[in-house]
Motif scaffolding. Sequence first.
Motif, mmCIF file in Angstrom:
data_model
loop_
_atom_site.group_PDB
_atom_site.id
_atom_site.type_symbol
_atom_site.label_atom_id
_atom_site.label_comp_id
_atom_site.label_asym_id
_atom_site.label_seq_id
_atom_site.Cartn_x
_atom_site.Cartn_y
_atom_site.Cartn_z
ATOM 1 N N GLU A 54 -8.390 5.102 -19.915
ATOM 2 C CA GLU A 54 -6.933 5.072 -20.030
ATOM 3 C C GLU A 54 -6.385 4.243 -18.896
ATOM 4 N N ILE A 55 -5.532 3.317 -19.254
ATOM 5 C CA ILE A 55 -4.942 2.471 -18.210
ATOM 6 C C ILE A 55 -3.438 2.684 -18.135
ATOM 7 N N LEU A 56 -2.928 2.455 -16.952
ATOM 8 C CA LEU A 56 -1.489 2.617 -16.716
ATOM 9 C C LEU A 56 -0.761 1.318 -17.048
ATOM 10 N N ALA A 57 0.534 1.442 -17.234
ATOM 11 C CA ALA A 57 1.361 0.243 -17.386
ATOM 12 C C ALA A 57 1.513 -0.414 -16.015
ATOM 13 N N ASP A 58 1.681 -1.730 -16.015
ATOM 14 C CA ASP A 58 1.815 -2.473 -14.754
ATOM 15 C C ASP A 58 2.898 -1.857 -13.851
ATOM 16 N N GLU A 59 4.044 -1.532 -14.449
ATOM 17 C CA GLU A 59 5.175 -1.014 -13.646
ATOM 18 C C GLU A 59 4.798 0.309 -12.997
ATOM 19 N N ASP A 60 4.024 1.120 -13.720
ATOM 20 C CA ASP A 60 3.656 2.424 -13.164
ATOM 21 C C ASP A 60 2.707 2.270 -11.987
ATOM 22 N N VAL A 61 1.807 1.296 -12.089
ATOM 23 C CA VAL A 61 0.916 1.031 -10.948
ATOM 24 C C VAL A 61 1.755 0.571 -9.769
ATOM 25 N N GLN A 62 2.660 -0.355 -10.021
ATOM 26 C CA GLN A 62 3.511 -0.874 -8.946
ATOM 27 C C GLN A 62 4.334 0.235 -8.303
ATOM 28 N N GLN A 63 4.854 1.122 -9.150
ATOM 29 C CA GLN A 63 5.669 2.199 -8.616
ATOM 30 C C GLN A 63 4.815 3.171 -7.803
ATOM 31 N N PHE A 64 3.592 3.400 -8.275
ATOM 32 C CA PHE A 64 2.705 4.323 -7.570
ATOM 33 C C PHE A 64 2.298 3.772 -6.205
ATOM 34 N N ILE A 65 1.942 2.495 -6.163
ATOM 35 C CA ILE A 65 1.468 1.942 -4.876
ATOM 36 C C ILE A 65 2.635 1.601 -3.943
ATOM 37 N N GLY A 66 3.785 1.243 -4.508
ATOM 38 C CA GLY A 66 4.959 0.926 -3.693
ATOM 39 C C GLY A 66 4.868 -0.426 -2.998
ATOM 40 N N GLU A 67 5.958 -0.789 -2.311
ATOM 41 C CA GLU A 67 6.010 -2.022 -1.514
ATOM 42 C C GLU A 67 4.999 -1.938 -0.376
ATOM 43 N N PHE A 68 4.462 -3.045 0.017
ATOM 44 C CA PHE A 68 3.584 -3.047 1.189
ATOM 45 C C PHE A 68 4.441 -2.980 2.453
ATOM 46 N N ILE A 69 4.202 -1.959 3.247
ATOM 47 C CA ILE A 69 4.944 -1.846 4.514
ATOM 48 C C ILE A 69 3.955 -1.929 5.675
ATOM 49 N N PRO A 70 4.007 -2.983 6.479
ATOM 50 C CA PRO A 70 3.091 -3.056 7.625
ATOM 51 C C PRO A 70 3.460 -1.988 8.666
ATOM 52 N N HIS A 71 2.470 -1.284 9.149
ATOM 53 C CA HIS A 71 2.731 -0.242 10.143
ATOM 54 C C HIS A 71 2.349 -0.667 11.553
ATOM 55 N N ARG A 72 1.822 -1.868 11.696
ATOM 56 C CA ARG A 72 1.488 -2.365 13.025
ATOM 57 C C ARG A 72 2.175 -3.716 13.183
ATOM 58 N N PRO A 73 2.338 -4.180 14.417
ATOM 59 C CA PRO A 73 2.968 -5.488 14.615
ATOM 60 C C PRO A 73 2.153 -6.571 13.889
ATOM 61 N N THR A 74 2.825 -7.481 13.258
ATOM 62 C CA THR A 74 2.109 -8.493 12.486
ATOM 63 C C THR A 74 2.251 -9.876 13.110
ATOM 64 N N LEU A 75 1.292 -10.729 12.810
ATOM 65 C CA LEU A 75 1.250 -12.069 13.409
ATOM 66 C C LEU A 75 2.463 -12.911 13.042
ATOM 67 N N LEU A 76 3.016 -12.671 11.857
ATOM 68 C CA LEU A 76 4.083 -13.560 11.390
ATOM 69 C C LEU A 76 5.476 -13.083 11.777
ATOM 70 N N ASN A 77 5.549 -11.963 12.482
ATOM 71 C CA ASN A 77 6.852 -11.528 12.976
ATOM 72 C C ASN A 77 7.130 -12.234 14.300
ATOM 73 N N LEU A 78 7.866 -13.335 14.214
ATOM 74 C CA LEU A 78 8.051 -14.196 15.388
ATOM 75 C C LEU A 78 8.857 -13.515 16.494
ATOM 76 N N ASP A 79 9.619 -12.493 16.133
ATOM 77 C CA ASP A 79 10.445 -11.818 17.146
ATOM 78 C C ASP A 79 9.616 -10.976 18.105
ATOM 79 N N SER A 80 8.457 -10.530 17.655
ATOM 80 C CA SER A 80 7.625 -9.759 18.582
ATOM 81 C C SER A 80 6.177 -10.216 18.480
ATOM 82 N N PRO A 81 5.847 -11.248 19.267
ATOM 83 C CA PRO A 81 4.482 -11.787 19.236
ATOM 84 C C PRO A 81 3.467 -10.708 19.595
ATOM 85 N N VAL A 82 2.290 -10.825 19.012
ATOM 86 C CA VAL A 82 1.276 -9.795 19.206
ATOM 87 C C VAL A 82 -0.084 -10.471 19.417
ATOM 88 N N THR A 83 -0.925 -9.855 20.235
ATOM 89 C CA THR A 83 -2.299 -10.328 20.404
ATOM 90 C C THR A 83 -3.211 -9.374 19.647
#
Lengths: 401, 309
Positions: A181-210
């Motif tokens: 049984e497979i889910l509909a695309d929207e249901d998978v998307q809703q289940f996993i949600g938006e990607f939210i980075p929880h650590r500082p990321t390389l592309l956030n120019l406002d807060s450079p990170v090593t």
Amino acid sequence: MLQERIALTGNEAMALAMKQINPDVVAAYPITPQTEIVQLFSSYVANGMVKTEFITVESEHSAMSAVVGAAASGVRAMTATSSQGLAYMFEVLYIAASNQLPIVMPVVNRALSGPINIHGDHSDTMGARDAGWIQLYSENTQEAYDNLIQAIRIAEHSDVQLPVMVCMDGFIISHALENLEILADEDVQQFIGEFIPHRPTLLNLDSPVTVGPLALYDYYMEIKRAQAEAMMRAKPVIRQVGQEYKALTGRCYDLLEPYKLDDADIAIVVLSSTAGTTRVVVDELRQEGVKAGVLKPRVFRPFPYEEIREVLAPVKAIAILDRADSYAGFGGPLFKEIRAALYDAPARPPVVNYIYGLGGRDANLNDIRAVYRDLDKIAATGWTDQLVRYLGVREEAIVHA
Amino acid sequence: MPNLKELMQHESFFSPGHRMCAGCVAPLVVRQVALAVGDTPVVVANATGCLEVASTIFPYTAWRCSFIHNAFANAAATLSGVETAYRALKKQGKINKEIKFIAFGGDGGTYDIGLQSLSGAMERGHNMLYICYDNGAYMNTGIQRSSATPLFADTTTSPAGQVSSGKSQWRKDLTAIMAAHNIPYAAQVAPSHFMDLMTKVQKALSVDGPSFINAMAHCPRGWRYDTREGVELTRLSVETCYWPLYEVDHGKWKLSYKPKEKKPIETWIRKQGRFRHLFTDKGQTEIKWLQQRVDEEWSKLLERCKEVG
Ligand SMILES: Cc1ncc(C[n+]2csc(CCOP(=O)(O)OP(=O)(O)O)c2C)c(N)n1
Ligand code: SF4
Ligand SMILES: [Mg+2]
């Protein structure tokens, strides 16, 4: 919840789940029996069916390296592999875990060389068991699909932030057509949600990170301890995600899947596809009045030692089936860890090990029946002097390649 | 034109707060690159090696920009992942700033163990600049030979001895190998010629696609010279034509600098302890060979650049 019932191979199911997850970045390199996954994903990219930026790397070392770079940049990044490919990634697997990057990777289990062999066993992922990745093992196509979708939530959970391997037996599942049984695309998307980075990321120019600094004896242990704690926190998260997934699909996922264990005298513990075969034998034996049961761990990392101890402690004799040897002269990895988990059981049951199915060697109903017969004898005496055994080996034909 | 000292006063993405040896040329290369980049936002990737271990000792970092170190062999692959993530976010409208991507690797991390990863990233056409700081050996692990080590150099794995004159192979021509990937821009630079270096970095960053720069970066510890020589020794590697400055711009080979008078190789190697064993009666033959090979390589390059010798 509207679910569609269709027939897919394990690889098709994994590729479909990846398409529905729709990651920002995928790095791809082919290896049997995983190849179909990257081929299918390439066609999704070629036909505009995913938003993914696709990197066709020149090796698995680079696949994992690129995925680490992408994940550290704050996007959802995936790759997939098998066997030699996983071994080739080895050093970078540890780095992905140490940087606590929520990467999700299907691994289609295949024997490690040598001799070179393309068929399913667990020597590849068992070799990476201490790399710091969460490991989920899938019994069938349905579970592979479901595990991959849940893996995104587990990896990306703010309490966890660790990479996850979703393992599936090569050929036995990857190439077998099954209904699921497979889910509909929207249901998978809703289940996993938006990607939210929880650590500082390389592309956030406002807060450079090593990312990936040198840490010596003054900080290394604290960094590693933080990583170890994330793995400990993963257990309740895996359960919680399983419950949410059950609410969505009706399919139930926990750390372990016990079958007729409640009153069992003898039990087999086995991962992945062989659990299905074992359940068939358990049903036969129950008909004959034998109190047999089976435990299928779904999660091997984090290792659910308390839960395993709880369900196995009352059993009179236990056989651990390992589809990988550790060549330590003391059995396979699952055996050693479960035996250790039972050390604190009130009455320590005898625990024996069977190395089976290496290089895709079939484990059939007769093999499993033979294990239960052995267990019957061990349960009767409460003792055995042969801890580690090999299942289905032609002892008379042992050769050097 | 400002001089190097004045230029160095500017704040850049690489701070002086690193722990490389006094007189090390690698951080000078990085600072010149940083000055060439100016205020353009960059993300840097770095292969394991002296530069990385001495610039990111936790909890400190010398990098004012975002920086990632992954492993020894994979700076190019890692940065290709970063650059791809950037393209993904840009396509989705989640990021709109222009960002440049620069990888630094030592010669070991570039000519040797990282060559496959670099080749793959260049072939795939990522928008990134890879800079090799070539100090001619694995310095971080204690001066072992690499495929960039000069012929006859004494290193800890190609030691000069009773029956050995040091490293017995000529160095791999990595810049040409990179040019053979048909990338838009490849060049060789030396920090002694910093205007040339900075111009080339700017050119490399302005092309659409991957670019590669190979930078001579002397290591006082591994080469065993008086640190007061500093970039003078770098200048000599150019003046002797051991390290010619040139570029391959969209397939066109161009010499960037032709010494008025080509100095004998001896003037460069004489100042370095790693060639000391050649300065005996017996070593004269080796020095002659070395000179011969430098001459051959130089005329090959002149031909490629359509220059007359
Ligand atoms: C896979 C792997 N092999 C070996 C090493 C050990 N190692 C670390 S740095 C290094 C040498 C680096 O040499 P190079 O790239 O020339 O940089 P340098 O130190 O000279 O600046 C080596 C061999 C490693 N870190 N990883
Ligand atoms: S060993 Fe050489 S390359 Fe490394 S920091 Fe010292 S001078 Fe620089
Ligand atoms: Mg070096």
